[in-house]
Every structure is written in C-alpha cells, then in structure tokens.
Design a protein around this motif. Sequence first.
Motif, PDB file in Angstrom:
ATOM      1  N   PRO A 134      34.407  16.569  -3.539  1.00 44.38           N
ATOM      2  CA  PRO A 134      33.448  16.299  -2.459  1.00 44.38           C
ATOM      3  C   PRO A 134      32.130  15.713  -2.957  1.00 44.38           C
ATOM      4  CG  PRO A 134      34.511  18.416  -2.115  1.00 44.38           C
ATOM      5  CD  PRO A 134      34.928  17.935  -3.482  1.00 44.38           C
ATOM      6  N   ASP A 163      29.204  16.183  -1.923  1.00 48.50           N
ATOM      7  CA  ASP A 163      28.085  17.123  -1.971  1.00 48.50           C
ATOM      8  C   ASP A 163      28.255  18.198  -3.048  1.00 48.50           C
ATOM      9  OD1 ASP A 163      30.097  18.673  -0.788  1.00 48.50           O
ATOM     10  OD2 ASP A 163      28.698  19.685   0.573  1.00 48.50           O
ATOM     11  N   SER A 176      30.623  23.477  -2.580  1.00 55.11           N
ATOM     12  CA  SER A 176      30.565  22.393  -1.599  1.00 55.11           C
ATOM     13  C   SER A 176      30.735  22.936  -0.182  1.00 55.11           C
ATOM     14  CB  SER A 176      31.681  21.380  -1.885  1.00 55.11           C
ATOM     15  OG  SER A 176      31.799  20.451  -0.834  1.00 55.11           O
ATOM     16  N   GLY A 177      30.124  22.258   0.762  1.00 54.14           N
ATOM     17  CA  GLY A 177      30.344  22.554   2.172  1.00 54.14           C
ATOM     18  C   GLY A 177      31.486  21.742   2.739  1.00 54.14           C
ATOM     19  N   LEU A 178      32.113  20.893   1.901  1.00 52.04           N
ATOM     20  CA  LEU A 178      33.162  19.987   2.365  1.00 52.04           C
ATOM     21  C   LEU A 178      34.540  20.326   1.804  1.00 52.04           C
ATOM     22  CD1 LEU A 178      31.149  16.653   1.983  1.00 52.04           C
ATOM     23  CD2 LEU A 178      31.527  17.992   4.060  1.00 52.04           C
ATOM     24  N   GLU A 198      37.583  19.545   4.151  1.00 56.91           N
ATOM     25  CA  GLU A 198      37.831  18.100   4.200  1.00 56.91           C
ATOM     26  C   GLU A 198      38.525  17.645   2.919  1.00 56.91           C
ATOM     27  OE1 GLU A 198      36.706  13.904   3.310  1.00 56.91           O
ATOM     28  OE2 GLU A 198      35.770  15.643   2.393  1.00 56.91           O
ATOM     29  N   TYR A 199      38.146  18.202   1.778  1.00 57.15           N
ATOM     30  CA  TYR A 199      38.789  17.871   0.509  1.00 57.15           C
ATOM     31  C   TYR A 199      40.265  18.270   0.538  1.00 57.15           C
ATOM     32  CZ  TYR A 199      39.942  17.930  -4.441  1.00 57.15           C
ATOM     33  OH  TYR A 199      40.552  17.722  -5.651  1.00 57.15           O
ATOM     34  N   ARG A 248      42.056  15.630   2.422  1.00 57.93           N
ATOM     35  CA  ARG A 248      42.158  14.357   1.692  1.00 57.93           C
ATOM     36  C   ARG A 248      43.205  14.412   0.586  1.00 57.93           C
ATOM     37  NH1 ARG A 248      37.802  12.654  -1.211  1.00 57.93           N
ATOM     38  NH2 ARG A 248      36.761  14.653  -1.145  1.00 57.93           N
ATOM     39  N   VAL A 289      30.282  28.972   3.552  1.00 55.23           N
ATOM     40  CA  VAL A 289      29.604  27.684   3.638  1.00 55.23           C
ATOM     41  C   VAL A 289      28.265  27.813   2.941  1.00 55.23           C
ATOM     42  CG1 VAL A 289      28.670  25.906   5.150  1.00 55.23           C
ATOM     43  CG2 VAL A 289      30.735  27.147   5.821  1.00 55.23           C
ATOM     44  N   PRO A 290      28.096  27.114   1.829  1.00 54.49           N
ATOM     45  CA  PRO A 290      29.096  26.367   1.081  1.00 54.49           C
ATOM     46  C   PRO A 290      30.013  27.329   0.340  1.00 54.49           C
ATOM     47  CG  PRO A 290      27.041  26.334  -0.137  1.00 54.49           C
ATOM     48  CD  PRO A 290      26.773  27.074   1.157  1.00 54.49           C
TER      49      PRO A 290
END
Length: 147
Positions: free
Chosen positions: A35, A37, A56-58, A61-62, A65, A136-137
């Motif tokens: 990510p 971030d 990470s806060g993502l 999403e990772y 992906r 989060v994160p």
Amino acid sequence: MFRDDLFQPFGDDRACRGSDLRLPDAIRAGGVPIPADAEDVHYLTRNGTAEVTFVSGLVPEYLHRTGLLPDGADPFDQRYGTKAVAGPEIPLPDGLCGSALRGPVRIYGSQGSTGTGSGLGVMVECSDVPGGVFRVPARAVIAFSLG
C-alpha cells in the motif's frame, strides 16, 4: 561515527539484520506494490524469500489487489482467511524487525501456484470488535518468494 546506516544491511533502514538481498524502494509482493500509505516498513530477505511488515489503512484494498480476497468478498469469510492467534501481542517471525502485531490476527494465503497472489501469505491485525473488522491502521506481515 555511530550512524544507523552503518549497522543496517545495505544502508537501508528498512532491512533487518541477516537480510541477504536488498529490496527495491517500491516493494512489490504478490505481483503488486505494498500500500502507498505503508509506514514503519521493515523487511527480512533470506534464501530467496522475503518477509515484510508495515502499518497501513489500506490493507483490505491490498488483499483485493493481490487476489487473496475476491472483489466484493467479506474479508472475514472463512473461505478466504482464517482466524489465528488471539493473544494481545504476537511476535513477528524470527529475524523480522519492527513492532509486534496486536491480536487477534487473520491469515490469508494463496492456494495456487499461478496468478497474482500466488506464493503470498498475509497476516493482518484485527480489532477485538465482535463480527470482525481490521484495525485502522493495521499492521500486516507478508511473506513471499523472491523468485
């Protein structure tokens, strides 16, 4: 004289002692970059494998992906990840430097030998909230082959 880069492998403050290969500035695992971030990034490379930890806060999403979590799938569906250690603090894998994970954690791993996420394992911090949500994160640990 006692600068940190003198003690870090390759002069890279992300590299943990014992690493035998420097990772690029933009770390890719599971065929995709970690990510954007990502903070507090550390890695250990040895014998053709790498372990990377970051915050990470993502992370959800990772997971999408990389293909470890299909689009639209609930990250807490038992088909895609498993609940692991629930202790308050979970040590990082041997040799990987950085802060410990806070439990509970979930583990995601690819089953096949082809595709974007093949050969990738991801461990992610979760909240104690019933029903399941990521912190989060969240701190994550990823393991993958460098080959």
